[in-house]
Design a protein around this motif. Structure first.
Motif, short mmCIF file in Angstrom:
data_model
loop_
_atom_site.label_atom_id
_atom_site.label_comp_id
_atom_site.label_asym_id
_atom_site.label_seq_id
_atom_site.Cartn_x
_atom_site.Cartn_y
_atom_site.Cartn_z
N LYS A 218 0.83 -1.20 0.00
CA LYS A 218 0.00 0.00 0.00
C LYS A 218 0.87 1.26 0.00
O LYS A 218 1.87 1.35 0.71
CB LYS A 218 -0.92 0.03 1.22
N PRO B 86 4.21 0.13 5.11
CA PRO B 86 3.68 0.54 3.80
C PRO B 86 4.74 1.31 3.01
O PRO B 86 5.83 1.61 3.52
CB PRO B 86 2.52 1.47 4.19
N ASP C 205 -2.77 5.08 -1.99
CA ASP C 205 -3.95 4.30 -1.58
C ASP C 205 -4.64 4.97 -0.40
O ASP C 205 -5.87 4.92 -0.29
CB ASP C 205 -3.53 2.88 -1.20
#
Length: 511
Positions: A227, A248, A269
Motif C-alpha cells: 500500500k 507501507p 492508496d
C-alpha cells in the motif's frame, strides 16, 4: 527523650509524601510497604494505637481505623490480650530461584538474542522525546502534561464520584466485550461531532485509547507493504511510527502556508492529513483545497485519514468544516480526541468511519485491549453531558491565546531573526531559525539553560541538515515563565553562534 524503639517505629512507619491520600490511607500505605519489603515479618508486633498515635502525631481513631482496614485486607491480625501483629501470610511467598539449565556440554544455557528475534522494532525511529526528568526543567516548551492551573479538578472529580455511585455501577462495570459505553458514544455523536459538521450513527463510532491507538488500529486493518500511504512533509511523527509497523510504501506530500499541497499529490492508496491545524506547522487547510482534495480522492480512488488535530483550539475566524463533513462518498476516516485538552494521560479518542470498517476495527481492538476503560468512558460522558468540556475548552483557549501572544512578543524581542507565523489555533508555534542553525543542536544547548524545545528534524521523513525548524509547545508551561524561557533560549542561540563562528543580529533588549 524518645527511646531507640520509638525512633525506629517513627522511621519505619513515616507517612509517605502522598498528599492526595488521607492520613489513614498514608499510614496504611506505610505499613503495607514495610510488610512487602520484609522489614516487618510475619508475626511481628505493631505498636498499640495509643503509642503509634503519639509517635506520628495522629489521632487514635486514625490509627485504629487503619489497623482495622489492614486486618480486613489480611495484612494484620489481632490476638486477644496481646495486640496487633503482622499476619502469617501477609507477604506473598516468593518463588525460589531456579537452578540454571545445563546443556550436554556442561555449559549454562544462553539467553535468546532478542535483537535477532524482534521482527518489527521502533527503537531506531525518530520520535518526539523528552529527557527523563523533563518536569524539573523550568522552561518546558514541549507537549506532555496537564496544566495544573487549568485542570478542572472539581468538575472532573465530581464526574468520577458520580460514576462510582451504586446507581451508576451497572452502566460501566459489566464486560463490554467489543462495545463501548453507550453514554459516551451518544455524547460524541450528538455533542462533539456536530460542532465539526459531522453527523454519524452510533454504529459508525469506535472509542480508542487515544489518537495513537487509532493510527495503529487503522494500520493493522488497512496497510501492508504493497500500500502507498501519503504523509505530510513535515508531518506527525507518532502517526508515521504507528503506520510503519505494517511497513507501507511512504509517499511524502509537500506542505506550504495553506496546508497540504493538493496539486502535487502523487498516486496513493491512503492519505493521512491534519487539516485543522497541520502538525507541526499549525497551518489550516483552505476550504478550496479541502474540496479539491475530496474530488481527487474520488478521481484517484484513495481514502483520506483525517486527524482533526486540535480542532477545538480556535482563536480567530470561523471554524473550517471538517473534511468528514464535506465527504459525500464515504472516503474519509475521521480520528478525534476527547481528552487532549484536559490531559494527554487520559487517553480517550475515537474513530468515525463506515460501519463495515468500524466492525472490523472493533474485532481488532478486542484482540488488542478488549476496550478502553469503561469507567473512564462513563466519567467522561458525564463530563461532556454536564457542559464541563465546553467551559474547560473556553478557559484553555483563553490561556493558550495569552501564551501565544507572550511567546510571539518574546521571540520578536530576543530572537528577531527567527521567523514564525501566528496560528489561527492550536497550542504551539512553528519557528524557523536562520539557515545556519540546526535545531537539534540548539535543543541540546538549550537544556543547559533549563529550556526544552521540540527540534524539527523529528517531524520530517527526510530532514534537511542543518534543520532550522523547531516547535515551541505552550501547553506545559505557565504564562509567567514564557518570557524568561525565550530569553534563556536566546542565550543558548548566542552560545551556539559562538561555537559555530556565526555573527547574529543583536536582539532588542527591554529598557
Amino acid at each position: 527523650m524518645s527511646s531507640p524503639r520509638s525512633t525506629q517505629w517513627a522511621q519505619l512507619l513515616a507517612l509517605p509524601d502522598q498528599p492526595a491520600l488521607p492520613l489513614q490511607g498514608r499510614l496504611r500505605a506505610a505499613v503495607v510497604q514495610a510488610i512487602l519489603d520484609g522489614r516487618l515479618g510475619p508475626g511481628a508486633p505493631l505498636p498499640s494505637s495509643r503509642e503509634l498515635a503519639a509517635l506520628l502525631g495522629l489521632s487514635r481513631n486514625t490509627i485504629t481505623s487503619a489497623y482495622l482496614q489492614l486486618m480486613d485486607e489480611g495484612f494484620l491480625e489481632a490476638r486477644p490480650r496481646s495486640g496487633v501483629f503482622v499476619a502469617r501470610d501477609a507477604r506473598p511467598v516468593a518463588a525460589a530461584p531456579a537452578e540454571p539449565l545445563v546443556g550436554r556440554s556442561g555449559q549454562s544455557g544462553q539467553p535468546p538474542d532478542w535483537s535477532a528475534r524482534v521482527l518489527r522494532s521502533l527503537l531506531d525511529r525518530p520520535t518526539l522525546a523528552k529527557p527523563d526528568q523533563w518536569r524539573s526543567y523550568p522552561y518546558p516548551f514541549v507537549y506532555g502534561t496537564h496544566d495544573p492551573q487549568l485542570f478542572p479538578t472539581e468538575d472532573f472529580r465530581e464526574c468520577c464520584a458520580r460514576s462510582l455511585a451504586r446507581s451508576q455501577l451497572p452502566h460501566w462495570t459489566p464486560d463490554f466485550e467489543t462495545d463501548d459505553v453507550p453514554d459516551l458514544i451518544e455524547q460524541i455523536r450528538t455533542r462533539l461531532l456536530p460542532k465539526r459538521g459531522v453527523f454519524a450513527l452510533k454504529e459508525e463510532i469506535l472509542v480508542t485509547v487515544g489518537a495513537q491507538h487509532a493510527y495503529y488500529l487503522l494500520a493493522e486493518a488497512l496497510f501492508d507493504e504493497r500500500k502507498f500511504v501519503g504523509l505530510e512533509e513535515p508531518g506527525h511523527p507518532h502517526a508515521r511510527n504507528s503506520f510503519s509497523m505494517r511497513n507501507p510504501r511512504w509517499v511524502e506530500v509537500a506542505v506550504d502556508e495553506d496546508g497540504l499541497v493538493v496539486d502535487a499529490l502523487p498516486a496513493v492508496d491512503y492519505l493521512y492529513v491534519t487539516p485543522s491545524h497541520q502538525s507541526p506547522t499549525t497551518t489550516t487547510l483552505s476550504l478550496e483545497r479541502r474540496q479539491w482534495l475530496l474530488r481527487k480522492a474520488e478521481l484517484q480512488d484513495f481514502v483520506i485519514i483525517e486527524d482533526d488535530y486540535e480542532a477545538e483550539n480556535l482563536y480567530q475566524g470561523t471554524p473550517m468544516p471538517a473534511l468528514k463533513s464535506l465527504d459525500k462518498t464515504g472516503r474519509v476516516i475521521y480520528v478525534g480526541s476527547v481528552s487532549k485538552s484536559l490531559s494527554p494521560a487520559l487517553r480517550l479518542g475515537y474513530i468515525v468511519a463506515p460501519r463495515a470498517l468500524i466492525a472490523e476495527l472493533r474485532a481488532t481492538r478486542h484482540a488488542m485491549v478488549r476496550h478502553p476503560s469503561a469507567f473512564l468512558q462513563h466519567a467522561y460522558a458525564l463530563f461532556l453531558s454536564l457542559g464541563h468540556h465546553e467551559s474547560h475548552a473556553r478557559r484553555v483557549n483563553q490561556a493558550i491565546q495569552q501564551r501565544l501572544a507572550l511567546a510571539a512578543q518574546a521571540l520578536q524581542e530576543h530572537l528577531p531573526d527567527f521567523e514564525f507565523r501566528m496560528p489561527q489555533g492550536g497550542a504551539s508555534l512553528w519557528v524557523q531559525a536562520p539557515a545556519w542553525v540546526d535545531a537539534a543542536e540548539l535543543a541540546l544547548m538549550a537544556r543547559s539553560h533549563g529550556v526544552l524545545i521540540e527540534a524539527g528534524d523529528v517531524f520530517f521523513a527526510t530532514p534537511p541538515y542543518p534543520c532550522p525548524f523547531f516547535r515551541l509547545r505552550l501547553s506545559s508551561i505557565g504564562a509567567s515563565h514564557i518570557p524568561a524561557g525565550i530569553r534563556a533560549l536566546a542565550l543558548a542561540v548566542e552560545e551556539l553562534a559562538q561555537a559555530r563562528g556565526e555573527a547574529r543580529p543583536r536582539a532588542v533588549r527591554p529598557h
